[in-house]
Write an enzyme that holds these catalytic residues in place. Structure first.
Site, PDB file in Angstrom:
ATOM      1  N   HIS A 283       0.834  -1.208   0.000  1.00  0.00           N
ATOM      2  CA  HIS A 283       0.000   0.000   0.000  1.00  0.00           C
ATOM      3  C   HIS A 283       0.871   1.261   0.000  1.00  0.00           C
ATOM      4  CE1 HIS A 283      -3.689   2.296   1.314  1.00  0.00           C
ATOM      5  NE2 HIS A 283      -2.749   3.132   1.686  1.00  0.00           N
ATOM      6  N   GLU A 284       1.759   1.346   0.970  1.00  0.00           N
ATOM      7  CA  GLU A 284       2.580   2.556   1.088  1.00  0.00           C
ATOM      8  C   GLU A 284       3.524   2.694  -0.107  1.00  0.00           C
ATOM      9  OE1 GLU A 284       1.502   4.578   3.041  1.00  0.00           O
ATOM     10  OE2 GLU A 284       0.369   3.260   4.375  1.00  0.00           O
TER      11      GLU A 284
ATOM     12  N   HIS B 221       1.750   4.416  -2.841  1.00  0.00           N
ATOM     13  CA  HIS B 221       1.796   5.877  -2.676  1.00  0.00           C
ATOM     14  C   HIS B 221       3.156   6.406  -3.150  1.00  0.00           C
ATOM     15  CE1 HIS B 221      -1.927   6.692  -0.623  1.00  0.00           C
ATOM     16  NE2 HIS B 221      -1.664   5.919   0.405  1.00  0.00           N
TER      17      HIS B 221
HETATM   18 ZN   LIG Z   1      -2.991   5.198   1.921  1.00  0.00          ZN
END
Ligand SMILES: [Zn+2]
Length: 692
Positions: free
Chosen positions: A481-482, A485
């Site tokens: 997830h990170e 980003h």
């Molecule tokens: Zn997030």
């Protein structure tokens, strides 16, 4: 550069690293030289410079143009912007008492600086001139988008109002900020004031670590040798998941659900009612139908109707699945000879039994396959196969903390793309959770590309003894997830410092990345047993896949109830005078919330709507629709299909914040998003889905 560094020097600038060239690899911040004492002078000087630059824009006698106004404004306060990013990232990942004091001191000053800019009539007049005459300036699409968003942001913040209305607005804003703080503090007080005391026999079935934590809580409350549970999530939810004593489960759950609703000094009913009323008033003052209309304008959803439409259609799918879950749990109760109907406080206890019965998946079975180094290598490999980018360790690079590692991110042809830090382990100076932020944003300065510096920060289990760091599946997904980003930040092609990402779109790149983590093809690349090197067995992969359907009716219904309530409050039009308890009760009746489920948050402790997520709690699910649909594009053509990956990069990662969110999605997918992939992936498509 030497010249400007020299020019900037004043007597007490001394060796402030913010005031001279960094002289570091890729110009990353010289972390080891930056001391707490350097921040305040850098902030002050940054604001002073910013003010001067803004005044120059405002005073200029030339006809306002995009370059001399909008671009000049974007470049103003360059030093301030630099310090701000470094400070924000460091106070999250590596803070200390001095930094916290500075934070307290600088926050109101920065808020004041921002307000000064947004409510500056002279400046707004020039922005408005450029906006109204934009056809004259031959703007490119990025400039048009930037101008449109900048102008509307000023308008939403009151720049267009007369003096008297601006004063009213400021009064409302101030009152709202006080109410938000009070609301938060009341929830904290109500949470901290409660203890459930239990006897030794009631600890049966509880994990040992939970019992230990309860003993610790009791000790801190001055009752050594006893056990106490609190209404904080890490305490109450495992307790009601494992505790066999039904009365105790009900007692603590009722306490949880009534925080801020006890008619005492910490009661939040009137406070929330006043917030709703003031927000409606403010929206009206600014020319919007409701608070939600105001807040949603720059987002992908645009208007509340779109949120209601999506959330209601998910609601209709989720309620029958939840009802089915109730039936399955009732069967267990009946089989065990319990003569009662399932109540909200029973849900966690019986769904845990159901989980064991149906999915039989233990986190500890998975962990040995998720050694942190392998998982990191795995995300790097996924990115390389998708976009051709590579990650090579940089030695002798200043680090935000000695635990962090630095990587140079390069294109397949070797072009430098940016610097990425990975900072994985918990420590006292780091806040909880996981995130990815920039120390420097991509932008173009005098024709030169300024490359991003980004960090991925997590709180993963440290290696212990001779065992390396082994992650849970949740932690694996967190890293993906990170990292999603981080890729978004790395690949962004903004010309300007300021980008306008739609808030309900920002989780697309991150949530999309999570899909690769659990694909069998990808697992076979990185999920290797830390001792034997054996690839994760197919049976375990299948179990993992099935468990994705677990409890989805409940998860969706409790979340959607809160989301819909948030939107219901914030679509009220002024004067919006309501009684919170009546409104909440009537609304849940109206939408048909089943009696076995309580909204994920009830009004008086719904912290999201007290600030920042007001009319915004929907965004998680909104982004889930997008990421599931976007991933479908890869499923259709291949997980590493080069044309899909290139299109995703070109249309979304490079343009995020420079192009309208819906337009970006359509450019990538060839159509607007649909919800079916989300429904399929979470088992909401048919009732049968849950039975897999
Ligand atoms: Zn997030």
């Amino acid at each position: 550069m030497a010249l400007s560094a020299c020019k900037n020097k004043t007597a007490n600038d001394g060796n402030n690293p913010f005031f001279s060239d960094y002289n570091t690899p890729f110009d990353v911040p010289p972390f080891e030289k930056i001391m707490a004492k350097h921040y305040m002078p850098a902030f002050e000087k940054g604001m002073a410079e910013g003010r001067k630059e803004i005044e120059a824009i405002q005073r200029s006698r030339q006809e306002p143009t995009f370059q001399n106004t909008i671009e000049a404004l974007d470049r103003s306060g360059d030093l301030l912007a630099r310090v701000r990013l470094v400070f924000a990232a460091q106070t999250s990942a590596n803070t200390n008492d001095s930094l916290q004091d500075i934070e307290m001191e600088i926050s109101p000053k920065l808020a004041g600086y921002d307000d000064e800019k947004r409510l500056n009539p002279g400046l707004f007049k020039k922005i408005k001139y450029v906006y109204d005459n934009q056809n004259k300036f031959n703007l490119n699409p990025e400039q048009q988008f930037h101008l449109e968003n900048l102008y509307k942001e000023f308008v939403r913040n009151g720049a267009n109002l007369g003096k008297k209305d601006q004063d009213t607005l400021k009064r409302i804003n101030q009152r709202l900020s006080v109410l938000a703080v009070t609301f938060n503090q009341n929830v904290l007080a109500e949470t901290n004031n409660y203890r459930l005391w239990v006897n030794k026999e009631d600890l049966k079935g509880l994990p040992e670590s939970l019992a230990e934590a309860a003993a610790q809580t009791a000790k801190e409350s001055g009752q050594e040798g006893k056990w106490a549970f609190t209404t904080q999530r890490p305490s109450i939810f495992p307790f009601i998941q494992y505790c066999g004593n039904r009365d105790l489960r009900r007692e603590i759950f009722d306490a949880y659900c009534n925080r801020g609703n006890n008619g005492n000094e910490f009661d939040n009913n009137k406070i929330l009612a006043e917030m709703i009323k003031l927000r409606a008033e403010r929206a009206k003052l600014l020319g919007y139908k409701s608070h939600a209309h105001l807040v949603l304008e720059p987002r992908m959803a645009k208007v509340p109707e779109n949120v209601f439409e999506l959330m209601t259609s998910l609601w209709e799918k989720a309620v029958p699945v939840a009802k089915n879950e109730v039936r399955e749990m009732q069967k267990i109760i009946d089989k065990e000879g319990g003569r009662f109907k399932l109540e909200p406080s029973d849900w966690w206890y019986y769904s845990e039994k159901l989980r064991k019965e149906k999915y039989n998946l233990d986190d500890n079975e998975l962990r040995p396959y998720f050694q942190l180094d392998n998982v990191q290598e795995g995300v790097f490999t996924v990115a390389k196969r998708l976009f051709g980018v590579t990650f090579s360790p940089i030695n002798d690079c200043p680090l935000p903390h000695p635990d962090a590692r630095a990587f140079e991110v390069k294109e397949s042809d070797g072009t430098h793309l940016g610097v990425l830090y990975m900072d994985f382990y918990p420590r006292e100076s780091k806040r909880q959770g996981a995130w990815s932020v920039n120390y420097r944003n991509h932008h173009i300065l005098d024709g030169e590309r300024i490359t991003p510096v980004n960090t991925v920060v997590c709180n993963f289990t440290r290696p212990g003894g001779d065992q390396p760091s082994l992650l849970t599946i949740d932690e694996v997904q967190t890293l993906y997830h990170e990292f999603g980003h981080a890729l978004d930040f790395m690949m962004n092609k903004s010309t300007y410092n300021q980008v306008y990402q739609a808030w309900d779109f920002v989780e697309l790149p991150s949530q999309l990345m999570e899909h690769w983590a659990t694909e069998p093809e990808v697992l076979s690349i990185y999920a290797k047993h830390y001792k034997t090197g054996e690839i994760i067995p197919a049976t375990l992969v299948q179990k993992l896949k099935n468990s994705g359907y677990f409890n989805q009716g409940f998860t969706n219904v409790e979340y959607l109830a809160a989301t819909l309530l948030d939107m219901a409050y914030h679509t009220l039009e002024a004067p919006a005078i309501i009684d919170i308890q009546t409104f909440e009760k009537d609304y849940f009746n109206k939408i048909g919330l089943i009696p076995e489920i309580v909204s994920r948050y009830r009004s008086t402790y719904f912290l999201h709507i007290a600030g920042e997520y007001d009319a915004g709690y929907y965004s998680y699910k909104w982004a889930a629709v997008l990421d599931n649909d976007a991933f479908e594009a890869f499923r259709e053509k291949g997980l590493f299909d080069q044309s899909v990956a290139a299109s995703y990069r070109k249309n979304i990662l490079e343009k995020n914040g420079l192009v309208d969110a819906m337009q970006m999605f359509v450019n990538f997918r060839g159509r607007e998003p649909v919800i079916e992939p989300l429904l399929r992936n979470t088992g909401l498509m048919t009732e049968a889905g849950i039975k897999n």
